[in-house]
Design a protein around this motif. Structure first.
Motif, short mmCIF file in Angstrom:
data_model
loop_
_atom_site.label_atom_id
_atom_site.label_comp_id
_atom_site.label_asym_id
_atom_site.label_seq_id
_atom_site.Cartn_x
_atom_site.Cartn_y
_atom_site.Cartn_z
N ARG A 507 0.84 -1.21 0.00
CA ARG A 507 0.00 0.00 0.00
C ARG A 507 0.87 1.25 0.00
N LEU A 508 1.91 1.24 0.80
CA LEU A 508 2.82 2.40 0.84
C LEU A 508 3.55 2.57 -0.50
N THR A 509 3.86 1.46 -1.17
CA THR A 509 4.52 1.53 -2.49
C THR A 509 3.65 2.31 -3.46
N TRP A 510 2.36 1.95 -3.53
CA TRP A 510 1.43 2.68 -4.41
C TRP A 510 1.37 4.16 -4.03
N LEU A 511 1.28 4.44 -2.72
CA LEU A 511 1.15 5.83 -2.28
C LEU A 511 2.39 6.65 -2.63
N VAL A 512 3.57 6.05 -2.50
CA VAL A 512 4.82 6.77 -2.83
C VAL A 512 4.87 7.05 -4.33
N TYR A 513 4.50 6.04 -5.14
CA TYR A 513 4.45 6.25 -6.60
C TYR A 513 3.49 7.41 -6.93
N ILE A 514 2.30 7.38 -6.31
CA ILE A 514 1.26 8.38 -6.64
C ILE A 514 1.69 9.77 -6.17
N ILE A 515 2.31 9.85 -4.98
CA ILE A 515 2.79 11.16 -4.49
C ILE A 515 3.84 11.72 -5.45
N GLY A 516 4.76 10.86 -5.90
CA GLY A 516 5.75 11.30 -6.88
C GLY A 516 5.08 11.82 -8.14
N ALA A 517 4.04 11.11 -8.58
CA ALA A 517 3.35 11.49 -9.82
C ALA A 517 2.66 12.85 -9.68
N VAL A 518 1.93 13.07 -8.58
CA VAL A 518 1.19 14.33 -8.46
C VAL A 518 2.15 15.51 -8.26
N ILE A 519 3.30 15.26 -7.64
CA ILE A 519 4.30 16.33 -7.54
C ILE A 519 4.84 16.65 -8.94
N GLY A 520 5.09 15.61 -9.71
CA GLY A 520 5.52 15.81 -11.10
C GLY A 520 4.48 16.52 -11.93
#
Length: 1095
Positions: A507-520
């Motif tokens: 779950r944290l893996t998905w959240l880290v990917y998504i946080i990176g994406a929205v910052i990008g």
């Protein structure tokens, strides 16, 4: 054609039938291979045509009929010795009669015969007999089929469908210009009539009676599965008409972004009348679900009709009907659970926004209801993540485009996206988190393993999530805090299960990917201080999680979570690290408050800390190591960031301790294979850039940095000096070392630093590299890195190779290069025949690097090559002779089949023809012919015009000298001229080819093509005159004068010399010539047969 009277070769026929059965049925590969060989001979035999008719008439098996149809297709397609017009007309008529009298043939036989009809029709599209285009009456040809039984109707519709498809597809054996001419003529003369016919047949569906009335007056029962074939073929025909390449853009079918259908203006009536659109929506609801995907495919094309076909009012009306139809499908979703229907419907939804503006959509009467239904459909689809995962792309694409349009929409009507976009974002995020538990429980395939798919979806989400960013951030913070807290509790608990920990890490893996994406995603929108502060909240949480996971790496780590962290760092670097970023950003204020990171330098220290940690603990994990090193490499490219990095203690630690003791991936004993060491080059490229910042002329600092590499070289030298040594260990040490050195050599692009490296490696360690090539030439995993290092060392990148006037180092470096090429080349040729599937890896890759190395050293401008012959040094001759030996060992097809080999060969050939033409002129006739053939073949594929220009110029100069009373030319010059005079057809063929490309093909680089053309014309004036006459005479009588004038203008003011001024004038004339010829041929139905030119 008059089919010759044939004796009844019963025995021969029976033999052919046996061969066909063996080809298509046997499982014995030897028998099949022999049958294939015998049938190829049959295809090439002179009486193939008569035997094909015999097989069709009397063959007892479907396979023999298939063979006959396939052979006839080859016969009518051949460009050399084509069949006469009468024969082709007879074959066409015979095939139509054969299909009409045998409607129940095996499906593959019918398909092959229809393909034969389509091929004859396409290739004969411009053939005339008594002023009549004999192959154009396609609708008349199929009318008799449409007036007969259902089986006949299916054949008739399939003929039209296959013909449309055949004409739409370019054929590699014929010029693209000819294909476009036929396709355009077919579009203008027949395609709309065919589309109208297919729509009319589909419109005859009687909804109430569930029947289709076909042309014969009989009803087709839609509930009768055996009769679904006709409906399917009608839908395929409609789709092929709508999917036609109307303007010759030849788009890649795998790309769904270029989605405008360029319907001709003459088709307007069909689209202004809403009945065409309604027809397909009505069909969707009335026909069996198995056929619905074809209907939706047609609707996708109709929805993508070019905007300029309508005025604003017409477009609004059309869009209204389209949205109504979509609403009706969403309101009655019974067929959507079928994956094919679902996929096509998602594509249809994506086209709503790709072809129409948000400002137009919001004005549609039912927009609020439709956007609600689409949002609900998207949310439901995302929640059922396991169903049709490849279709989600289209839904996210729709919402991405909608969200990106929000800042630009000017309409007063509400778009309601502020309501629905957060719902889509939430559905995506929560569904991915909920999937983790199910995937682990049921052992399903994890979508996180498909990096390409995840990245694509995250790119789309980055835009969607930035719409109503406050809600996105609030959701992410809430979910992240929950997951992180649960994770921490599980780690602290003594009785927590490994499965529970893995779920939270997922779950944290998905959240880290998504946080990176929205910052990008910040790059897509004008960002506010508040949003930067929100980014800060998210970044703080990821960095806190990183501190937690890094503290546990000694006991355990999660590879996927680490890869997500690296993805996050990459996005964070792009947006908030670098020369353009405002350092007053609220993000840095938040990082300072929570984590004490006050400025970019401190944030960079976190980056470097993470990089060192990863390299320490994950050195054996190639994906993490390579992505970590790529991050380090990206950081080392920034002008300001690299200067801040060098000041960090951690970076100084790396520069002073780059050994396997601190970075396990640099070890040589634990690698599974030699290719795993590739990432070392990236590592040392970054270190090289960091070292260069403060290096200047400090040789002591350089020597200190090189100590581990010096020790490694000494180790290898010691090993090689003894007779008994561990070969595997020696190879590993050497390969690691040369990969490291190549990274440093690539980074050192300034003269001062590169000369330090050169003096370090030469002459002390060069013999070791030479010895390695001698010993292990047969092992490409070892030789390729050594050769690539040498190619990098001799590459005069940024003019870094500038030796002092008193230094012989340029010549000595070339000697070493020559020695390595000669050693490798002579030994690799002793390998003999290498299997086709291994030839590139074992031989051609090394040869390609040798070619690149020789090209780099010959064009480096740091060696005067005249001194070698002057002082009797054979280094240059040895290198060039080895090049020729290697070249002659490579078939022409391989030169063109392997792109890297093509690139290095043609680049080297250009340098050789420019600066070493005397060497080329001295070669044996068969070698000269090989080189000229390779240039001829490369003209169309690779445009090696410079090499041809140098050769032609050399020839012209030699001829000019021989006609003047000059001293006798060298024997080599005479020899080269003699070869060319013995084989005039080679230069003539190239003249034809170049002229052909300029007139008929999409000539991308006209200037390059024009340079050799003038020399070719001056060397072959008589042949050029014949060629010009044949082109002029092939035009219709009324166009011949204009074409003759084009050629006159081409040579207007051109003198018989190759001076730059004369060449430039010819290039200008050629530009005008090409434009005028194209204009003339656009209006001509004849065109020029390029095959006549090439013969």
């Amino acid at each position: 054609m008059k089919w010759r009277k044939m004796a009844d070769h019963v025995q021969g026929l029976a033999q052919l039938e046996i061969l066909c059965k063996q080809l298509y049925e046997t499982t014995d590969t030897t028998v099949r291979h022999q049958a294939e060989k015998a049938l190829v001979e049959f295809t090439n035999s002179p009486d193939c045509l008569s035997k094909c008719q015999l097989l069709l008439e009397r063959g007892s098996s479907s396979y023999s009929q298939l063979l006959a149809a396939t052979c006839l297709s080859k016969l009518v397609s051949r460009t050399a010795n084509p069949l006469p017009l009468e024969q082709r007309i007879d074959i066409r008529n015979y095939v139509l009669n054969y299909l009409a009298t045998r409607p129940k043939l095996a499906a593959f036989v019918t398909q092959a015969l229809i393909q034969l009809y389509a091929r004859i029709t396409k290739l004969g599209w411009f053939d005339c007999q008594k002023d009549d285009y004999v192959f154009r009456n396609v609708i008349a040809d199929v009318t008799r089929f449409l007036q007969d039984s259902v089986e006949h109707c299916i054949i008739g519709v399939t003929i039209l469908s296959q013909l449309t498809n055949e004409i739409n597809q370019a054929d590699t054996t014929h010029p693209l210009t000819k294909h476009r001419k036929i396709a355009s003529s077919f579009r203008d003369s027949s395609l709309f009539d065919i589309f109208t016919l297919s729509c009319n047949l589909l419109k005859q569906t009687k909804q109430s009676e569930q029947t289709v009335t076909i042309a014969s007056g009989k009803n087709l029962n839609l509930n009768d599965e055996s009769q679904h074939g006709l409906l399917m073929q009608l839908l395929k025909l409609s789709y092929n008409c709508l999917n036609y390449d109307f303007i010759g853009t030849s788009t890649d079918e795998s790309s769904d972004d270029l989605c405008t259908v360029q319907i001709p203006t003459s088709w307007r009536s069909a689209f202004l009348d809403s009945s065409t659109l309604q027809l397909f929506f009505n069909l969707y609801h009335s026909i069996p679900p198995s056929l619905s995907p074809l209907v939706l495919s047609c609707l996708v094309q109709i929805a993508s009709v070019r905007r300029s076909l309508f005025n604003n009012a017409e477009r609004a009306k059309f869009l209204s009907h389209l949205v109504d139809g979509v609403k009706r499908i969403l309101a009655n979703p019974q067929c959507l659970p079928d994956p094919n229907n679902y996929h096509e419907f998602c594509r249809l939804l994506a086209r709503l926004k790709s072809n129409y503006q948000l400002g137009e959509l919001v004005k549609v009467e039912n927009y609020p209801e439709v956007i609600r239904l689409i949002a609900n459909f998207t949310v439901t689809s995302l929640q059922h993540w396991e169903f049709a995962p490849n279709s989600v792309h289209y839904l996210l694409s729709l919402w991405q485009r909608l969200a990106a349009s929000v800042p630009y929409v000017k309409a007063t009507e509400p778009h309601l996206l502020e309501t629905y976009t957060p719902e889509v974002t939430k559905a995506y995020i929560t569904s991915r988190l909920e999937s983790v538990h199910v995937i682990l429980r049921d052992g399903l395939e994890d979508p996180l393993d498909d990096a390409g798919l995840v990245q694509q979806q995250l790119d789309q989400l980055s835009t969607i999530g930035r719409c109503e960013y406050e809600k996105t951030c609030a959701l992410l913070v809430q979910l992240f805090d929950q997951a992180a807290q649960t994770y921490q509790e599980l780690l602290q608990s003594t009785n927590s299960s490994a499965a529970d920990i893995t779920v939270q890490e997922g779950r944290l893996t998905w959240l880290v990917y998504i946080i990176g994406a929205v910052i990008g995603g910040r790059v897509s929108f004008a960002s506010t201080d508040e949003q930067d502060a929100m980014d800060g909240e998210l970044v703080c949480r990821v960095l806190q999680l990183m501190n937690l996971t890094d503290s546990r790496l000694a006991q355990a780590g999660n590879e996927r979570l680490e890869l997500a962290m690296l993805s996050f760092f990459e996005q964070f670097r792009k947006i908030y690290i670098g020369d353009q970023v405002q350092k007053s950003s609220k993000l840095y204020r938040r990082l300072s408050e929570v984590l004490g990171l006050n400025d970019e330098t401190m944030v960079l220290s976190v980056f470097i800390g993470k990089i060192i940690t990863n390299l320490k603990y994950w050195g054996q994990c190639e994906p993490i190591t390579s992505k970590t090193l790529q991050l380090l490499n990206d950081l080392s490219l920034g002008y300001s960031s690299v200067r801040k990095l060098v000041k960090l203690t951690a970076v100084q630690f790396m520069l002073n301790n780059h050994t396997s003791e601190h970075f396990s991936f640099l070890g040589v004993n634990n690698q599974s294979n030699l290719s795993d060491m590739r990432c070392r080059t990236t590592f040392y490229t970054a270190l090289g850039r960091l070292l260069m910042v403060d290096l200047g002329e400090d040789e002591d600092q350089f020597e200190q940095f090189m100590l581990p590499l010096t020790a490694a070289f000494e180790t290898v030298a010691q090993m090689l000096s003894t007779n008994t040594f561990n070969e595997q260990e020696a190879k590993r040490t050497l390969v690691g070392l040369v990969r490291d050195l190549r990274g440093i050599a690539f980074a050192f692009n300034a003269k001062t630093s590169f000369m330090m490296l050169f003096d370090w490696i030469y002459p002390a360690y060069m013999p070791i590299l030479q010895r390695a090539i001698e010993l292990w030439y047969h092992d490409p995993a070892c030789t390729t890195p050594v050769l690539k290092l040498m190619a990098e060392l001799v590459h005069n990148r940024s003019q870094r190779l500038q030796f002092d006037v008193s230094s012989p180092n340029g010549i000595l470096l070339f000697r070493e290069t020559s020695k390595m090429i000669t050693t490798y080349g002579n030994r690799i040729l002793t390998l003999g025949e290498v299997p086709k599937d291994q030839v590139y890896g074992v031989k051609l890759k090394g040869v390609s690097v040798c070619f690149a190395m020789l090209k780099a050293v010959l064009s480096g401008n740091y060696v005067n090559f005249g001194v070698f012959r002057l002082y009797g040094d054979d280094a240059l001759d040895n290198a060039l002779q080895t090049f020729i030996k290697l070249l002659l060992s490579i078939p022409h097809s391989d030169l063109l089949d392997y792109p890297k080999l093509s690139q290095s060969f043609y680049s080297l050939l250009e340098v050789l023809t420019q600066d070493h033409m005397n060497f080329i002129a001295s070669l044996e006739p068969h070698v000269v012919m090989y080189i000229l053939s390779s240039i001829s073949e490369g003209l169309t594929a690779l445009g090696c015009c410079s090499s041809l220009d140098h050769i032609v110029t050399y020839l012209f100069k030699q001829l000019s000298r021989s006609t003047k009373k000059r001293p006798t030319p060298m024997a080599t010059d005479d020899r080269f001229l003699h070869i060319m005079q013995q084989h005039p057809e080679m230069i003539q063929q190239m003249l034809s080819t170049v002229l052909n490309i300029i007139i008929f093909e999409d000539c991308r680089n006209q200037w390059s093509m024009s340079r050799p053309l003038l020399g070719l014309i001056l060397l072959n004036e008589k042949y050029f005159a014949d060629l010009r006459n044949s082109i002029v005479n092939s035009q219709p009588p009324e166009k011949q004068q204009a074409m003759h004038l084009c050629f006159e203008n081409l040579m207007e003011g051109i003198e018989r010399n190759l001076l730059t001024k004369n060449r430039d004038r010819f290039t200008q004339n050629l530009s005008v010539f090409r434009r005028e010829v194209n204009d003339s041929m656009k209006n001509s139905t004849y065109g020029v047969n390029s095959n006549d030119m090439m013969s």
